[in-house]
Design a protein around this motif. Sequence first.
Motif, mmCIF file in Angstrom:
data_model
loop_
_atom_site.group_PDB
_atom_site.id
_atom_site.type_symbol
_atom_site.label_atom_id
_atom_site.label_comp_id
_atom_site.label_asym_id
_atom_site.label_seq_id
_atom_site.Cartn_x
_atom_site.Cartn_y
_atom_site.Cartn_z
ATOM 1 N N SER A 214 9.237 -23.356 -44.659
ATOM 2 C CA SER A 214 10.075 -24.519 -44.963
ATOM 3 C C SER A 214 11.514 -24.100 -45.222
ATOM 4 O O SER A 214 12.455 -24.772 -44.789
ATOM 5 C CB SER A 214 9.539 -25.261 -46.181
ATOM 6 N N LEU A 215 11.688 -22.999 -45.935
ATOM 7 C CA LEU A 215 13.046 -22.510 -46.215
ATOM 8 C C LEU A 215 13.762 -22.101 -44.929
ATOM 9 O O LEU A 215 14.965 -22.289 -44.786
ATOM 10 C CB LEU A 215 13.008 -21.340 -47.198
ATOM 11 N N LEU A 216 13.015 -21.534 -43.995
ATOM 12 C CA LEU A 216 13.610 -21.127 -42.716
ATOM 13 C C LEU A 216 14.049 -22.320 -41.871
ATOM 14 O O LEU A 216 14.921 -22.196 -41.021
ATOM 15 C CB LEU A 216 12.624 -20.262 -41.931
ATOM 16 N N LYS A 217 13.452 -23.489 -42.115
ATOM 17 C CA LYS A 217 13.829 -24.703 -41.381
ATOM 18 C C LYS A 217 15.244 -25.180 -41.731
ATOM 19 O O LYS A 217 15.847 -25.915 -40.972
ATOM 20 C CB LYS A 217 12.862 -25.847 -41.704
ATOM 21 N N PHE A 218 15.728 -24.788 -42.898
ATOM 22 C CA PHE A 218 17.008 -25.301 -43.400
ATOM 23 C C PHE A 218 18.007 -24.172 -43.661
ATOM 24 O O PHE A 218 18.396 -23.941 -44.803
ATOM 25 C CB PHE A 218 16.796 -26.107 -44.678
ATOM 26 N N PRO A 219 18.424 -23.461 -42.630
ATOM 27 C CA PRO A 219 19.392 -22.372 -42.869
ATOM 28 C C PRO A 219 20.717 -22.943 -43.374
ATOM 29 O O PRO A 219 21.185 -23.979 -42.904
ATOM 30 C CB PRO A 219 19.548 -21.735 -41.489
ATOM 31 N N GLY A 220 21.278 -22.291 -44.354
ATOM 32 C CA GLY A 220 22.566 -22.719 -44.903
ATOM 33 C C GLY A 220 22.474 -23.855 -45.902
ATOM 34 O O GLY A 220 23.496 -24.301 -46.429
ATOM 35 N N ALA A 221 21.268 -24.336 -46.221
ATOM 36 C CA ALA A 221 21.111 -25.445 -47.165
ATOM 37 C C ALA A 221 21.171 -24.979 -48.618
ATOM 38 O O ALA A 221 21.270 -25.796 -49.524
ATOM 39 C CB ALA A 221 19.805 -26.178 -46.905
ATOM 40 N N VAL A 222 21.105 -23.678 -48.833
ATOM 41 C CA VAL A 222 21.242 -23.101 -50.172
ATOM 42 C C VAL A 222 22.249 -21.969 -50.067
ATOM 43 O O VAL A 222 22.122 -21.100 -49.206
ATOM 44 C CB VAL A 222 19.895 -22.538 -50.688
ATOM 45 N N ARG A 223 23.243 -22.012 -50.951
ATOM 46 C CA ARG A 223 24.202 -20.905 -50.923
ATOM 47 C C ARG A 223 24.643 -20.538 -52.329
ATOM 48 O O ARG A 223 24.649 -21.371 -53.227
ATOM 49 C CB ARG A 223 25.391 -21.225 -50.046
ATOM 50 N N LYS A 224 24.956 -19.273 -52.482
ATOM 51 C CA LYS A 224 25.425 -18.764 -53.768
ATOM 52 C C LYS A 224 26.906 -19.090 -53.894
ATOM 53 O O LYS A 224 27.668 -18.903 -52.950
ATOM 54 C CB LYS A 224 25.205 -17.257 -53.853
ATOM 55 N N ARG A 225 27.298 -19.604 -55.068
ATOM 56 C CA ARG A 225 28.699 -19.954 -55.319
ATOM 57 C C ARG A 225 29.169 -19.244 -56.575
ATOM 58 O O ARG A 225 28.432 -19.141 -57.558
ATOM 59 C CB ARG A 225 28.844 -21.469 -55.532
ATOM 60 N N LEU A 226 30.394 -18.749 -56.533
ATOM 61 C CA LEU A 226 31.010 -18.111 -57.692
ATOM 62 C C LEU A 226 32.183 -18.980 -58.149
ATOM 63 O O LEU A 226 32.991 -19.410 -57.332
ATOM 64 C CB LEU A 226 31.498 -16.707 -57.332
#
Length: 171
Positions: A19-31
């Motif tokens: 499921s995570l692979l279906k949504f590339p770029g949907a989660v990103r680390k922010r500083l």
Amino acid sequence: MTPEELRKIDIFADADEKSLLKFPGAVRKRLFAAGDVICREGEGGTSAFYILEGTARVFIGQRVGGERPKRKQSLIARIGEAFGQKRVRRPTHNPDKLVPIDATVDLTYGKLAATLGPGDVFGEMSCLNLAPRSATVVAESDCEMIEILRNVYELLQRGKTFKARMDQQSR
């Protein structure tokens, strides 16, 4: 972030890798640096944030600098005042009454600010409903967060670990 990186974060423990692979770029680390505005009350929002490190200040009804916005007096009120009408004072609120916001904390009347820290989530209602942000959030210290889009947030809600954490925090 890759599924392997996400697996190291506790809220993603139950997330299915496919499921995570279906949504590339949907989660990103922010500083964010101390003082950075993460989101503003009233603006549109399409993501939720999970704090990994650092603290952030959440508040409503105030500008970023901390002062309350001045309310403009309506034309009718100005005319009434010109004819000697007195201003009606707002009723005082019960200081024990909670003000719900789009975060894992509630605010109380008279103290419309709180601090969020590691493990806290905010912005989830805006993320899920595409509603305006209910509060302003500013980084108090340097922060590391994960920004999560709606499709992955819904995936997280189906997991036992994340659901248990959110249920505990909302109590």
